[in-house]
Scaffold this motif. Structure first.
Motif, mmCIF file in Angstrom:
data_model
loop_
_atom_site.group_PDB
_atom_site.id
_atom_site.type_symbol
_atom_site.label_atom_id
_atom_site.label_comp_id
_atom_site.label_asym_id
_atom_site.label_seq_id
_atom_site.Cartn_x
_atom_site.Cartn_y
_atom_site.Cartn_z
ATOM 1 N N LYS A 92 31.161 22.183 -24.174
ATOM 2 C CA LYS A 92 32.379 22.634 -23.500
ATOM 3 C C LYS A 92 32.116 23.883 -22.670
ATOM 4 O O LYS A 92 32.549 23.986 -21.519
ATOM 5 C CB LYS A 92 33.484 22.881 -24.523
ATOM 6 C CG LYS A 92 33.986 21.618 -25.207
ATOM 7 C CD LYS A 92 35.058 21.933 -26.237
ATOM 8 C CE LYS A 92 35.535 20.670 -26.939
ATOM 9 N NZ LYS A 92 36.541 20.974 -28.007
ATOM 10 N N ILE A 93 31.404 24.850 -23.273
ATOM 11 C CA ILE A 93 31.081 26.066 -22.522
ATOM 12 C C ILE A 93 30.125 25.737 -21.382
ATOM 13 O O ILE A 93 30.235 26.275 -20.272
ATOM 14 C CB ILE A 93 30.489 27.132 -23.454
ATOM 15 C CG1 ILE A 93 31.584 27.666 -24.394
ATOM 16 C CG2 ILE A 93 29.860 28.270 -22.667
ATOM 17 C CD1 ILE A 93 31.099 28.685 -25.395
ATOM 18 N N GLY A 94 29.188 24.820 -21.648
ATOM 19 C CA GLY A 94 28.281 24.404 -20.588
ATOM 20 C C GLY A 94 29.031 23.807 -19.411
ATOM 21 O O GLY A 94 28.716 24.092 -18.245
ATOM 22 N N ASP A 95 30.030 22.986 -19.687
ATOM 23 C CA ASP A 95 30.836 22.402 -18.612
ATOM 24 C C ASP A 95 31.570 23.487 -17.832
ATOM 25 O O ASP A 95 31.700 23.411 -16.605
ATOM 26 C CB ASP A 95 31.842 21.402 -19.189
ATOM 27 C CG ASP A 95 31.178 20.125 -19.689
ATOM 28 O OD1 ASP A 95 30.008 19.887 -19.323
ATOM 29 O OD2 ASP A 95 31.820 19.381 -20.451
ATOM 30 N N GLU A 96 32.061 24.503 -18.558
ATOM 31 C CA GLU A 96 32.760 25.600 -17.886
ATOM 32 C C GLU A 96 31.811 26.363 -16.957
ATOM 33 O O GLU A 96 32.176 26.732 -15.829
ATOM 34 C CB GLU A 96 33.371 26.551 -18.912
ATOM 35 C CG GLU A 96 34.116 27.721 -18.273
ATOM 36 C CD GLU A 96 34.780 28.650 -19.286
ATOM 37 O OE1 GLU A 96 35.102 29.798 -18.913
ATOM 38 O OE2 GLU A 96 34.966 28.226 -20.446
ATOM 39 N N ILE A 97 30.592 26.602 -17.425
ATOM 40 C CA ILE A 97 29.636 27.329 -16.592
ATOM 41 C C ILE A 97 29.240 26.493 -15.380
ATOM 42 O O ILE A 97 29.126 27.016 -14.255
ATOM 43 C CB ILE A 97 28.393 27.724 -17.408
ATOM 44 C CG1 ILE A 97 28.787 28.684 -18.542
ATOM 45 C CG2 ILE A 97 27.339 28.375 -16.515
ATOM 46 C CD1 ILE A 97 27.654 29.024 -19.480
ATOM 47 N N ARG A 98 29.063 25.207 -15.553
ATOM 48 C CA ARG A 98 28.720 24.347 -14.418
ATOM 49 C C ARG A 98 29.851 24.327 -13.381
ATOM 50 O O ARG A 98 29.594 24.323 -12.173
ATOM 51 C CB ARG A 98 28.404 22.933 -14.913
ATOM 52 C CG ARG A 98 26.975 22.776 -15.443
ATOM 53 C CD ARG A 98 26.644 21.322 -15.736
ATOM 54 N NE ARG A 98 27.330 20.844 -16.926
ATOM 55 C CZ ARG A 98 26.799 20.824 -18.140
ATOM 56 N NH1 ARG A 98 25.559 21.243 -18.319
ATOM 57 N NH2 ARG A 98 27.482 20.366 -19.172
ATOM 58 N N GLU A 99 31.094 24.330 -13.866
ATOM 59 C CA GLU A 99 32.226 24.371 -12.946
ATOM 60 C C GLU A 99 32.270 25.709 -12.209
ATOM 61 O O GLU A 99 32.559 25.761 -10.998
ATOM 62 C CB GLU A 99 33.533 24.143 -13.713
ATOM 63 C CG GLU A 99 34.798 24.219 -12.878
ATOM 64 C CD GLU A 99 34.854 23.155 -11.790
ATOM 65 O OE1 GLU A 99 35.654 23.332 -10.839
ATOM 66 O OE2 GLU A 99 34.110 22.151 -11.870
ATOM 67 N N TYR A 100 31.980 26.803 -12.929
ATOM 68 C CA TYR A 100 31.914 28.122 -12.298
ATOM 69 C C TYR A 100 30.843 28.134 -11.208
ATOM 70 O O TYR A 100 31.065 28.640 -10.098
ATOM 71 C CB TYR A 100 31.620 29.178 -13.362
ATOM 72 C CG TYR A 100 31.229 30.535 -12.821
ATOM 73 C CD1 TYR A 100 32.165 31.382 -12.237
ATOM 74 C CD2 TYR A 100 29.894 30.963 -12.883
ATOM 75 C CE1 TYR A 100 31.790 32.630 -11.725
ATOM 76 C CE2 TYR A 100 29.512 32.194 -12.386
ATOM 77 C CZ TYR A 100 30.458 33.029 -11.808
ATOM 78 O OH TYR A 100 30.091 34.244 -11.310
#
Length: 767
Positions: free
Chosen positions: A460-468
């Motif tokens: 989930k955090i990885g997805d957030e960083i990729r979106e950032y």
């Protein structure tokens, strides 16, 4: 670096059993390969003094060019037969011999690669002073044999201060090697041997490895000290997990058998190690290695383990690191304790602070100079059909220095080892790395001792960083910071995403894995011949390392089995297994059902088996499901194998299969796997043995999933005496139209004990 699959060392690697073309080192015999030949042991003519003499003569007379020099090992304790270098004509000739049960090509296995005593509740004082003293004294007579990458004998975990003399029944030895003295063993580490003939024949030479029991990999030292390492104060990995390190059975003896080398572990060498360990007199065999779902008659470990069980040796094996895929288990034979992995209540937090101010939590064991507080450019190389160089995975050679120099690089987890990704980033000039989970890993966080500032984050955090990164483009920035060691993490335990899952595809009527134990971020002894990452570029030295994998959970159960053997020396291996299974728990430290790290959902018995081991309760389980050798033979006769294949598994040429179970699920196993096919009714009978108190009365309760009815007769069992045996019959009825998987349980209770068996239900095909 050895090809180990411990998660901390090589990432989530699929553990497979490879059928190899094993080439002889002789260029003039390039068509020769290594084979394991199983003989009809009882047919040896009296004219031969030993079985080895008979094997040599059989090879010479039955083949062209076969002689005693072709034989690598002669087996007797774990197997009836020998391994040899053979050409195709010799193989075919041997297969036609009336004295031969089977001829099988050698196979390659791979390794399935402290806070735990407190987490499990077995530190001194927690068991009661008198009970602890009795257990300590009895443990001196228990010997744990570890088949692995060898041992680093100088480890403080093998201190033999105040230990009594080695048991006189011990027949093992401390084998001299290039860099290993016979005097390296002591009253704690009582034996060390090496087995490399199969590997040497395949590889020609053992490149950069000296032929001795010394551990140049670290894996074997880690597993053996986890099982039975002595207490060592002020232990840590560069300050992480600081405290007193100790194994499960602190006072037990350790004997190591080096069967694994840089390319893995060959079946012929594994079998030789098992054969020698049984003959030497071990009580427990700990094997953090395995293959895939091969039939039992083709599985070297399963066959050797059967003989060990028959001789009263408890065998504990890792389940594999191929989760969360279904049906990914190794070591599924019912006479083996199959161990999955769970987390501890200890963590090593680290943080990725993005340019937008978001502070995101992950884990890390990085111990070098930090990045400071100043955010640096953050880059990520998205994978696409037009860009197939796998830069997103940070594979060797995939990163261009001009694109990453002086920056933090985001890398996706998978394919290559996690620590190698960090080295790739560092070699390209990167300053730091954020390692993000993919859907296969879910929210599981495994810490590593990286070579540059790194934080590993969940999906989930990885997805957030990729979106950032997608929205900010070249303006994306990040800084990585570290939080040391944190205790009391909730929820725990959680089933590790990498831990291999059921169902059991070799014998679907046997539920596997059996249990889970601590297998994530485990601190234990380490070889000073290699750095903590295992990378050639890692020149750091440490006496302890933190690793993850079912390789780590297996020796926890091996050590606990040694404690149970010390407390109950007359118990059979199946009784010890039953005690560990029926007392396992399925609620975490939030008093909620166990969860699965792969996706955060509730775990099932396909992932955790009977549950997480509970040593306190296992010492006094009340009742056990015992299984004799003859009952195991009846089980093998019921699986559907040909008679010759059955004889190969049980190492008896005179087995006739006059006794069958009919349904393999009728084995007196401590768990149930119920398959609804043409019939909607399945009925099994089990037998319980009273190992608690005289005059014990147990009442049954059953938990059934929707669509299934469970009835048990009788509903009460009365045991007048210790040792009494009582039977019960359970009937499972499925409603029409059932499908998928479902789970329940059957529990026998009295005032002092709960004897719980998980039940898995399947309809039609289950994967």
């Amino acid at each position: 670096m050895a090809a180990v699959s411990c998660v901390a060392k090589l990432g989530t690697i699929v553990v497979v059993l490879l059928s190899l073309v094993i080439m002889s080192s002789s260029s003039s015999n390039s068509d020769r390969r290594t084979y394991i030949v199983q003989m009809k042991h009882n047919e040896k003519p009296d004219s031969y003094l030993t079985h080895h003499d008979w094997y040599s003569a059989s090879l010479a007379s039955s083949t062209t060019g076969g002689d005693s020099d072709s034989i690598l090992y002669s087996y007797s304790a774990a197997y009836n037969g020998f391994s040899a270098s053979l050409d195709p004509d010799q193989v075919e000739s041997l297969r036609q011999s009336d004295s031969v049960l089977g001829v099988y090509q050698d196979t390659l296995y791979h390794l399935h690669t402290t806070r735990t005593p407190q987490f499990l509740g077995i530190i001194d004082g927690q068991l009661g002073l008198q009970r602890q003293q009795q257990l300590n004294a009895a443990s001196h007579d228990v010997i744990i044999g570890v088949l692995d990458t060898g041992v680093w004998p100088e480890s403080r975990s093998f201190d033999d201060s105040d230990m009594p003399p080695v048991p006189t029944r011990w027949k093992g030895e401390c084998e001299q090697g290039e860099d290993f003295k016979a005097s390296a063993c002591n009253k704690k580490l009582i034996g060390a041997r090496k087995f490399a003939k199969g590997f040497r024949l395949a590889a020609g030479v053992i490149s950069k490895e000296k032929e001795s029991p010394r551990d140049q990999d670290g894996h074997g030292t880690h597993t053996s000290t986890t099982a039975a390492g002595r207490q060592v104060a002020n232990a840590s990995l560069f300050g992480f997990a600081a405290g007193t390190a100790r194994g499960m059975a602190v006072h037990a003896r350790v004997a190591t058998y080096k069967v694994c080398w840089k390319t893995g572990c060959f079946g012929s060498d594994i079998l030789a190690g098992m054969d020698r360990a049984i003959a030497d007199g071990v009580d427990v065999l700990s094997m953090s290695l395995g293959g895939g779902s091969a039939p039992y008659y083709r599985d070297t470990i399963a066959i050797g383990a059967f003989k060990a069980m028959e001789k009263g040796v408890f065998v504990s094996c890792s389940a594999g690191n191929s989760g969360p895929a279904k049906a990914s288990l190794a070591n599924t034979a019912p006479w083996i304790m199959t161990v999955g992995a769970g987390t501890l209540d200890r963590d090593f937090p680290a943080y990725a602070i993005l340019g937008n101010g978001r502070r995101l939590t992950g884990v890390s064991l990085y111990s070098g100079k930090g990045m400071g507080d100043q955010p640096l450019p953050l880059v990520y190389f998205y994978s696409s059909s037009s860009n197939n160089n796998n830069s997103n995975l940070c594979l060797p050679g995939s990163l261009q220095p001009e694109a990453v120099r002086g920056k933090v690089v985001y890398c996706d987890r998978g394919v290559n080892p996690r620590v190698e990704k960090g080295q790739v980033v560092k070699d390209a000039g990167g300053i730091g790395m954020i390692l993000g989970n993919t859907p296969e890993n879910g929210e599981e966080l495994v810490a590593d001792s990286h070579m540059l500032p790194t934080v590993a984050v969940g999906r989930k955090i990885g997805d957030e960083i990729r979106e950032y990164l997608r929205t900010q483009g070249s303006n994306a920035k990040a800084v990585i910071q570290f939080g040391g060691t944190v205790l009391g993490v909730k929820p725990s335990p959680v089933v590790a995403a990498f831990s291999s899952r059921g169902p059991n595809m070799v014998a679907p009527q046997i539920l596997k894995p059996d249990v889970i134990g601590p297998g994530v971020n485990i601190l234990a002894g380490w070889s000073e011949g290699i750095g903590p990452t295992g990378l050639d570029s890692d020149t750091r030295k440490t006496q302890f390392n933190i690793m993850s994998g079912t390789s780590m959970s297996c020796p926890h159960i091996s050590g606990l089995a040694a404690l149970l053997k010390a407390a109950h020396p007359t118990w059979s291996p199946s009784a010890i297994k039953s005690a560990l299974m029926t007392t396992a728990y399925t609620l975490d430290n939030n008093n909620s059902p166990l969860r699965d790290a792969a996706g955060g959902q509730l775990s099932t018995p396909w992932a955790h088996g009977a549950g997480h081991v509970d040593p306190h309760k296992a010492l006094s389980p009340g009742l056990v499901y015992d299984i004799t050798t003859e009952e195991y033979i009846a089980f093998v006769c019921s699986v559907g194998y040909e008679l010759k294949q059955v004889q190969a598994i049980v190492n008896r040429a005179n087995v006739t299969c006059t006794k069958r179970l009919g349904d393999p699920g009728r084995l007196n196993y401590p768990s149930f796997s119920v398959l609804f096919g043409k019939s909607r009714v399945v009925r099994y009978t089990r037998q319980l043995t009273n190992v608690g108190a005289a005059g014990s009365v147990y009442v049954v309760s059953a938990e059934a999933p929707p669509g299934v009815q469970i009835s048990v007769k009788p509903k009460q069992l009365v045991f007048k005496n210790v040792g009494d045996k009582m039977r019960y019959t359970v009937t499972f009825v499925s409603e029409k139209g059932g499908s998928g998987d479902a789970f329940g349980s059957i529990t026998w209770k009295n005032a002092g004990n709960e004897v719980r068996s998980p039940v898995a239900f399947g309809w039609e095909r289950r994967i």
